[in-house]
Design an enzyme around this catalytic site. Sequence first.
Site, PDB file in Angstrom:
ATOM      1  N   ILE A 233      39.544  42.059  45.596  1.00 15.08           N
ATOM      2  CA  ILE A 233      38.398  42.806  45.628  1.00 15.08           C
ATOM      3  C   ILE A 233      37.988  43.119  44.121  1.00 15.08           C
ATOM      4  O   ILE A 233      38.831  44.169  43.515  1.00 15.08           O
ATOM      5  CB  ILE A 233      38.096  43.631  46.569  1.00 15.08           C
ATOM      6  CG1 ILE A 233      38.533  43.122  47.777  1.00 15.08           C
ATOM      7  CG2 ILE A 233      36.864  44.607  46.422  1.00 15.08           C
ATOM      8  CD1 ILE A 233      38.635  44.199  49.243  1.00 15.08           C
ATOM      9  N   HIS A 234      36.766  42.953  43.450  1.00 17.31           N
ATOM     10  CA  HIS A 234      36.531  43.467  42.172  1.00 17.31           C
ATOM     11  C   HIS A 234      35.173  44.172  42.286  1.00 17.31           C
ATOM     12  O   HIS A 234      34.153  43.856  42.898  1.00 17.31           O
ATOM     13  CB  HIS A 234      36.668  42.281  41.098  1.00 17.31           C
ATOM     14  CG  HIS A 234      37.645  41.497  41.121  1.00 17.31           C
ATOM     15  ND1 HIS A 234      38.591  41.987  40.166  1.00 17.31           N
ATOM     16  CD2 HIS A 234      38.016  40.380  41.442  1.00 17.31           C
ATOM     17  CE1 HIS A 234      39.497  40.979  40.216  1.00 17.31           C
ATOM     18  NE2 HIS A 234      39.222  40.113  41.020  1.00 17.31           N
TER      19      HIS A 234
END
Length: 376
Positions: A233-234
């Site tokens: 997850i960014h």
Amino acid sequence: MAQQILDGIQVLDFTTYIAGPYGASLLGDLGADVIKIEAPEGDPMRYYPSTLPGESRAFIGVNRNKRSIVLDLKQPADREACHRLVAQADVVLHNFRPGVAGRLALDCDTLTAIQPRLIYCSFTGYGPDGPQAQRPGFDQVLQCRTGIAKAQGYPGDEPRVVWGSAVDFYGASLIATGICAALFQRERTGLPQRVDTSLLQAALAMQAGRMVWAEDEGPGVDRDLRGGALSGIHPTREGYVYLQAQTQPFWEALCELTGLAHLARDPRFADMRLRKANEAELVPQLRAALMQRGAREWEAIFGTRVPCTVVRGIEEVFDDEQVEHQGLLATHAHPTLGSYRAVVEPIRFNGERGVKREARAPMLGEHTVQVVGGAG
């Protein structure tokens, strides 16, 4: 209505909480007639904390496709009624701790004497025997016992459970798989079958990719399945995006579409293992590029070339275009809620969706007169 795979199969479901009830619901999805047999006070999951007025969201979610009857199995008359139902049933499923079924005259020997073709499934916390067999088992307890909680987060993080009852739901799949296999074997042999599985077995089976210890390995080896921080997850300019770009074509597309084409030619990042080894140099560059746009923009840009998704809340899923197109949710009328939307059967055959007689979760004892009277 097209005939369903388990049409004509009757299941007596004595289970409570999540794994057993959902395993029975999966059989109901396939067409089985599932009768949930509850004590006078009902399944404890009916009273689980919930934001639904007067109802339990979890109970409703895991008990579709059933009828509910109330029997006090400590009373001789109700026990006799139960045995009459067994005589007509194909499957009995329970999640009593070892020894309890015998005290209620629901042990395998007693019931197969009543119904010689019975499929008898027992789901326990730790298995039917052994030094820990009598311990009460729950999803998060088994997560902590079997290494799942310690595997969350990153090295140095505190242990944390995976919310959402992942072990329970995998256990439900084992229950349904085992019962279906036993029914198939019964068709071949005409003989009864006993099926045993447990939360412990589910917690280990769902970690098959971690549960490998080679002969010459020492302790403390990284057994995780993660391919590095590139996949994860960014943050973006607005919201979060999850990326999975380990294989070479996806990696090259990611570099191209984020304006980082030079990274695809950098020998430090030439393959999956090198990208993980050098992720301290790689990930900050990727995240800087991702901050130039919002998560939904990136999802549209990556399209089919980079596996990705906006990180969504569960309420957004109710209006997801793919979920809607596939017909994965249905609306059910309910005596106290008016109606509710919930998940429908997750498997289809020949492209057809099954149509159930009564798909919503039952009220406590709603069908006692109908079922017990019919068995008398």
